[in-house]
Design an enzyme around this catalytic site. Structure first.
Site, PDB file in Angstrom:
ATOM      1  N   PRO A   1       0.865  -1.133  -0.123  1.00 44.50           N
ATOM      2  CG  PRO A   1      -0.925  -1.615   1.493  1.00 44.50           C
ATOM      3  CD  PRO A   1       0.399  -2.059   1.038  1.00 44.50           C
ATOM      4  CD  GLU A   2       4.078   2.422  -2.672  1.00 47.41           C
ATOM      5  OE1 GLU A   2       4.392   3.354  -1.769  1.00 47.41           O
ATOM      6  OE2 GLU A   2       4.841   1.476  -3.054  1.00 47.41           O
TER       7      GLU A   2
ATOM      8  CG  HIS B   1      -3.420 -13.676   7.578  1.00 44.07           C
ATOM      9  ND1 HIS B   1      -2.309 -14.314   8.298  1.00 44.07           N
ATOM     10  CD2 HIS B   1      -3.460 -14.344   6.511  1.00 44.07           C
ATOM     11  CE1 HIS B   1      -2.075 -15.434   7.380  1.00 44.07           C
ATOM     12  NE2 HIS B   1      -2.737 -15.483   6.458  1.00 44.07           N
TER      13      HIS B   1
ATOM     14  NE  ARG C   1       3.779 -10.725   1.017  1.00 47.67           N
ATOM     15  CZ  ARG C   1       4.488 -10.506   0.044  1.00 47.67           C
ATOM     16  NH1 ARG C   1       5.665  -9.825   0.091  1.00 47.67           N
ATOM     17  NH2 ARG C   1       4.184 -10.933  -1.045  1.00 47.67           N
TER      18      ARG C   1
END
Length: 275
Positions: free
Chosen positions: A2-3, A91, A109
């Protein structure tokens, strides 16, 4: 990952709900993230009112009267709203529970982070993760003259200079490739060789590219969704070169090339983009 557009889209989503509400419970289901989630955080936050939701670079800032929660979405994380009675997904590592709203941090992650900066420690802008960040791309100070002055003397490739984040924030790998295409600049160009006019074009291209991404809800790579659980549509609407290797350039039909810079994929048109 995500930017800036994805993080800003998320911020806008939570900012319509969180501010002014009392956080009833902050729950941590998995503390082993990029840095361990502070053990005291639930006790520190429960029962306090959210003052505002801001963003600095790719960091979400949830402000309380006694400090700021600093959140990073990592490589593939998201912060989404969910029904109060919805089951946790695999998650989902943390949740924010209000009287009539609930938000879940999803991070497969576990490269993301949830940290705390107490007001007693000074302004959150002085936090080590934020202190050295460059100017925001929509700040009036981000101009061609500013970019030219900051790039002067740098021998590294211009795309690498954009990615560093200490000159301007938000021009991550996807959007740097797209902005350089708009500006007609080869990503391998030595940053310090760019003229003022080319820096002006590049600053404008960075702003326009990020603005397009914001308007389309960001990009969707891997698991990113916005605060309402919806994917972004930037690729479908605007992407010209990223992940277009071998496809015709939308401007001149030359096949798009792919190279690797600093272990990151770069896409560009060898005809439209000049050194």
């Amino acid at each position: 990952m995500p930017e800036l557009p994805e993080v800003e889209t998320t911020r806008r989503g939570i900012a319509t709900i969180m501010p002014g509400r009392t956080l009833r419970r902050f729950l941590v289901h998995e503390a082993r993230m990029r840095w361990p989630v502070p053990e005291h955080l639930a006790q520190t936050l429960n029962g306090h009112v959210v003052q505002s939701c801001e963003r600095r670079g790719k960091y979400l800032l949830i402000n309380f009267e006694h400090g700021t929660q600093i959140i990073h979405l990592g490589m593939s994380g998201s912060l989404r709203s969910a029904p109060l009675d919805a089951d946790l997904r695999k998650h989902d590592h943390a949740e924010w529970l209000f009287d009539d709203a609930r938000f879940l941090l999803h991070d497969p992650r576990r490269f993301g982070a949830i940290l705390w900066h107490a007001a007693a420690d000074g302004p959150v802008s002085a936090h080590p993760l934020l202190a050295k960040l460059g100017v925001e791309p929509f700040d009036p100070g981000f101009t061609g003259d500013y970019l030219h002055s900051r790039l002067k003397g740098k021998t590294l490739a211009v795309k690498q200079a954009l990615l560093a984040g200490n000159i301007v924030v938000g021009a991550g790998n996807i959007y740097a490739s797209e902005a350089l295409f708009r500006a007609g600049i080869d990503p391998r160009t030595k940053a310090g060789t760019l003229s003022r006019p080319r820096c002006e074009r590049l600053a404008r291209a960075v702003r326009d590219t990020l603005n397009d991404a914001l308007e389309s809800g960001g990009s969707t790579l891997r698991d990113y969704v916005n605060a309402t659980g919806q994917p972004g549509a930037y690729f479908e609407l605007h992407a010209a070169v990223y992940e277009k290797h071998g496809k015709p350039c939308p401007a001149c039909s030359t096949p798009i090339r792919r190279i690797v810079q600093g272990q990151r994929a770069t896409y560009f048109c060898p005809s439209c983009q000049r050194r």
